[in-house]
Write an enzyme that holds these catalytic residues in place. Structure first.
Site, short mmCIF file in Angstrom:
data_model
loop_
_atom_site.label_atom_id
_atom_site.label_comp_id
_atom_site.label_asym_id
_atom_site.label_seq_id
_atom_site.Cartn_x
_atom_site.Cartn_y
_atom_site.Cartn_z
N GLY A 98 0.81 -1.22 0.00
CA GLY A 98 0.00 0.00 0.00
C GLY A 98 0.83 1.27 0.00
O GLY A 98 0.31 2.36 0.22
N ASP A 146 -2.11 7.45 -6.67
CA ASP A 146 -0.73 7.00 -6.45
C ASP A 146 0.22 7.58 -7.50
O ASP A 146 1.33 8.01 -7.18
CB ASP A 146 -0.64 5.47 -6.48
CG ASP A 146 -1.28 4.83 -5.26
OD1 ASP A 146 -2.07 5.51 -4.59
OD2 ASP A 146 -1.00 3.65 -4.99
O1 PMV Z 1 -4.13 -0.10 -0.44
P1 PMV Z 1 -3.90 1.27 -0.86
O2 PMV Z 1 -2.91 2.03 -0.09
O3 PMV Z 1 -3.70 1.41 -2.37
O4 PMV Z 1 -5.22 2.08 -0.53
C1 PMV Z 1 -6.49 1.80 -1.01
C2 PMV Z 1 -7.38 2.94 -0.67
C3 PMV Z 1 -8.85 2.64 -0.72
O5 PMV Z 1 -9.53 3.84 -0.39
C4 PMV Z 1 -9.23 1.58 0.27
C5 PMV Z 1 -9.29 2.17 -2.10
C6 PMV Z 1 -9.23 3.24 -3.18
O6 PMV Z 1 -9.26 2.84 -4.36
O7 PMV Z 1 -9.20 4.43 -2.89
#
Ligand code: PMV
Length: 318
Positions: free
Chosen positions: A103, A150
């Site tokens: 994550g 991201d």
């Molecule tokens: O797992 P990560 O850090 O990519 O976070 C996902 C974040 C969520 O809100 C749970 C899903 C999303 O697509 O925003």
């Protein structure tokens, strides 16, 4: 040779609620992926990664394939060739300070740094907005679905306020944000955790919707506090956000234990970060940075990960 690097990310506030239209705050962290690129005379793509040890060779026809080993790299190179209107034999070397699949945005950082290095090598460098959008395209092709968050963090750096469907704003912050990440090293699936929250919401909409709305309010207030440098209030809000994520059922015993360890060691605040179910937690350390790092380090892989304002960049190894 060209070397480019891009940072990973942590979600500071608003995970899961952002799926339902609430805002999220994401911070680029000073842990980077580096990609060095040089031309080869042979018409192949050769990729070496520190993490995987050995290298792999692909024919340039395989770059359309969004699966298998080095899939983010292959697609990023394919997209860069398309953008530049030119292709070339290439050797890429990748090193990463980010644990994969936890994550922390390592795949987005790989995609964006690869795009940057290859486009620069081909003399076809593009602006940040275009780069972020190409990076997002790579993630979409490999993952099927992906938010632009991201790749935006990897491109721009800093803290971003993300409003689904209404764009991404970069905040100007007062001072530093001394963060520590604790990694449980338990792999989890973001898709599964998002589905679990959706089921809970379908079962109990009148209970769950106010929780999601509260996360949105916490995130908006956190934006104000971050912009005004009110770090102890940011910490308070992190604690509240963690409680609300627990209510949504995405924390684990281990994540919540780490959150409590960080608070007991003097963190201003702590919460899980990302999808939950394993993966990482985040502490805002303040003056007790050393103590928090030490306390977390006894229980998990703990690393300082302050926010960086440096997005993707060329490292000058020409
Ligand atoms: O797992 P990560 O850090 O990519 O976070 C996902 C974040 C969520 O809100 C749970 C899903 C999303 O697509 O925003």
């Amino acid at each position: 040779m060209i070397v480019a690097s891009a940072p990973g990310k942590v979600i500071l506030f608003g995970e899961h609620a952002v799926v339902y239209g609430e805002p999220a705050l994401v911070g680029a962290i000073e842990r980077r992926v580096r990609v060095s690129a040089r031309r080869l005379k042979e018409g192949v793509l050769r990729v070496y990664s520190d993490a995987l040890g050995e290298g792999r060779e692909f024919s340039l026809d395989e770059l359309q394939d969004a699966g298998g080993a080095f899939r983010y790299v292959k697609r990023a190179v394919g997209v860069a060739f398309e953008e530049a209107g030119e292709s070339s034999g290439l050797e890429l070397r990748i090193s990463s300070e980010l644990p994969p699949a936890s994550g922390l945005g390592s795949s987005a950082a790989v995609a964006v740094a690869t795009l940057k290095a290859v486009l620069a090598l081909l003399g076809a460098d593009v602006g940040a907005e275009r780069l972020a959008s190409l990076g997002h395209r790579v993630e979409l092709e490999v993952q099927g679905s992906a938010s632009p968050t991201d790749t935006a963090a990897a491109t721009y750096g800093g803290v971003l306020f993300v409003r689904p469907g209404r764009g991404i704003e970069r905040l100007s912050l007062e001072g530093e944000l001394p963060l520590i990440v604790g990694n449980t090293r338990k792999e989890r699936s973001t898709k599964l955790l998002v589905a679990r929250v959706r089921e809970l919401r379908e079962a109990l909409p009148e209970v769950v919707d106010p929780i999601i709305g509260s996360i949105g309010r916490v995130t908006r207030e956190a934006r104000r506090c971050l912009e005004e440098g009110e770090l102890s209030r940011v910490g308070m809000l992190m604690n509240i956000n963690h409680g609300l994520l627990e209510a949504l059922g995405v924390s684990t015993e281990e994540l919540s234990r780490l959150v409590h360890i960080a608070r007991s060691a003097g963190a201003e605040g702590a919460k899980l970060t990302g999808a939950g179910g394993g993966g990482c937690m985040l502490a805002l350390a303040g003056e007790r940075h050393g103590r928090v790092l030490e306390a977390l380090g006894k229980r998990c892989e703990a690393m300082p990960a302050g926010v960086t304002f440096q997005g993707v960049r060329i490292e000058g190894g020409r």
